[in-house]
Design an enzyme around this catalytic site. Structure first.
Site, short mmCIF file in Angstrom:
data_model
loop_
_atom_site.label_atom_id
_atom_site.label_comp_id
_atom_site.label_asym_id
_atom_site.label_seq_id
_atom_site.Cartn_x
_atom_site.Cartn_y
_atom_site.Cartn_z
CG HIS A 220 -0.43 0.14 2.40
ND1 HIS A 220 0.24 -0.78 3.33
CD2 HIS A 220 -0.03 1.15 3.45
CE1 HIS A 220 0.99 -0.62 4.47
NE2 HIS A 220 0.48 0.60 4.50
CG ASP A 221 2.21 3.62 2.80
OD1 ASP A 221 1.52 4.13 2.34
OD2 ASP A 221 2.36 3.25 4.07
CE LYS A 224 4.40 6.90 3.66
NZ LYS A 224 4.47 6.33 4.82
CG HIS A 249 2.43 7.69 -0.23
ND1 HIS A 249 1.91 8.74 0.31
CD2 HIS A 249 1.75 6.47 0.08
CE1 HIS A 249 0.96 8.17 1.31
NE2 HIS A 249 0.89 6.77 1.10
CG HIS A 274 -3.33 3.45 1.69
ND1 HIS A 274 -2.66 3.62 0.32
CD2 HIS A 274 -2.59 4.21 2.61
CE1 HIS A 274 -1.63 4.30 0.63
NE2 HIS A 274 -1.45 4.35 1.93
CG HIS A 275 -3.40 8.00 2.76
ND1 HIS A 275 -3.25 7.67 4.06
CD2 HIS A 275 -2.19 7.27 2.21
CE1 HIS A 275 -2.11 7.17 4.47
NE2 HIS A 275 -1.45 7.03 3.42
CG ASP A 303 -2.07 2.47 6.67
OD1 ASP A 303 -1.07 1.92 7.20
OD2 ASP A 303 -2.06 3.59 6.25
#
Ligand SMILES: [Fe+2]
Length: 366
Positions: A220-221, A224, A249, A274-275, A303
């Site tokens: 998911h990240d 970055k 990201h 996801h954000h 998360d």
């Protein structure tokens, strides 16, 4: 009739005259005949010798011819049978034929009548033997092919397992490479991805789909890796511009993971969404409610919960009880209310995941 001379017939009749007549008639026509005066004698002979055909009288002393025919069919299926009797009774004929007798000849008979019945019975026996042999050959072929197919399936499953393992290892290395530069929680990915699978399972998804979201959510990240060091490692809050860069990201992750494989599709969706927040206040697109893909809504809860319950450089970990309260504050605002209930209802399993994947140096809050 060279072949007929080898054919052995068992003649079962308690009347000596009838036995002798049949034996003489059939031997004159090239058959080998062995007489028996009753069922017991016939059974003994059948144990000792092979007969292609048995001609049985219906009325025998002690045991009926019908019973003898049944025994022959059960124990000597390669021996054909013909009933020969003075009883002109359709019902007995039906029973005899139903039991498997090849013919039913009524005395008195013409010699040709017996010869034709014997020849027909032997021809039918030969055909049935050929059919049986063909069927057995076919069954053997089917068994062999089934075994081959089973072996192929096992090999395919092994290959599939090996491929899946290789794929998971490759993803783990990629995620490790991305995490390497961050000083976050080393087991965050393990816990977060398992929280996602837990919620998927509670939603009733098939095991395969739960495993898919577990693997996909580990990335998911991943975006970055495109975020500059000075922002990733900044200990204090971000300026508005830095926040904007950090938020990228999600877009970088989407682009990195875009592909045609189902795993990549799900991973890309999660990285991108996801954000997002249920009330539309999230990023990058400000999606609202169920326009946020379900996988993204699941990942948002997983998360956030792990971030709250884990110590970071810039904050302490909250105990689970307090973390649950904080999560509840986000119900319907940050998080999908139904999914949040599902997650909080599974808090025992969440605890179990925390215990199973603690951070090596500083354990997750419990
Ligand atoms: Fe993120």
């Amino acid at each position: 009739m060279q072949e007929a001379k080898k054919v052995r017939l068992l003649i079962v009749d308690d009347a000596q005259e009838a036995r002798e007549f049949l034996c003489t008639l059939l031997e004159m026509n090239g058959y080998v005949c062995v007489p028996a005066a009753g069922a017991a004698e016939a059974r003994d002979l059948l144990q000792q010798q092979v007969f292609e055909l048995a001609l049985c009288d219906v009325n025998l002393p002690g045991e009926s011819g019908l019973s003898l025919v049944r025994a022959i069919l059960a124990k000597h299926p390669d021996t054909a049978t013909i009933m020969v009797t003075a009883m002109d009774d359709q019902r007995i004929a039906d029973v005899a034929l139903e039991q498997g007798a090849y013919g039913y000849v009524i005395k008195p008979f013409e010699p040709n009548e017996i010869l034709i019945s014997v020849a027909n019975a032997l021809r039918r026996r030969k055909l049935e033997q050929e059919n049986r042999a063909n069927r057995e050959r076919l069954e053997q072929v089917v068994l062999a092919r089934t075994a081959e197919l089973r072996e192929t399936i096992v090999r395919l499953e092994q290959t599939e397992r090996a491929l899946r393992q290789a794929q998971e290892e490759a993803i783990q290395r990629l995620v490790m490479a991305a995490e390497f530069r961050e000083k976050g929680s080393p087991s965050h990915i393990q816990r977060m991805s398992r929280y996602c699978a837990l919620m998927a399972s509670r939603l009733g998804w098939a095991n395969e789909r739960c495993e898919l979201i577990r693997l996909a959510s580990t990335m998911h990240d991943i975006g970055k890796i495109g975020t500059p060091d000075e922002i990733v490692f900044k200990p204090d809050g971000f300026t508005p511009e830095e926040s904007r860069v950090m938020q990228q990201h999600t877009e970088i992750g989407r682009r990195l993971l875009s592909g045609s494989a189902e795993l990549l599709k799900v991973a890309s969706t999660i990285a991108w969404t996801h954000h997002e927040r249920f009330d539309g206040s999230g990023y990058p697109r400000g999606l609202v409610g169920e326009t946020i893909p379900l996988e993204g809504r699941i990942a948002a809860i997983a998360d956030a919960f792990d971030a709250i319950t884990t110590r970071r450089v810039y904050k302490q970990a909250l105990p689970v009880e307090q973390a649950v309260d904080v999560m509840r504050l986000g119900r319907g605002r940050h998080f999908d209310a139904q999914l949040l209930s599902l997650f909080l209802d599974s808090i025992d399993q969440v605890h179990a995941i925390q215990r199973q994947y603690p951070d090596p140096e500083r354990k997750a809050a419990s």
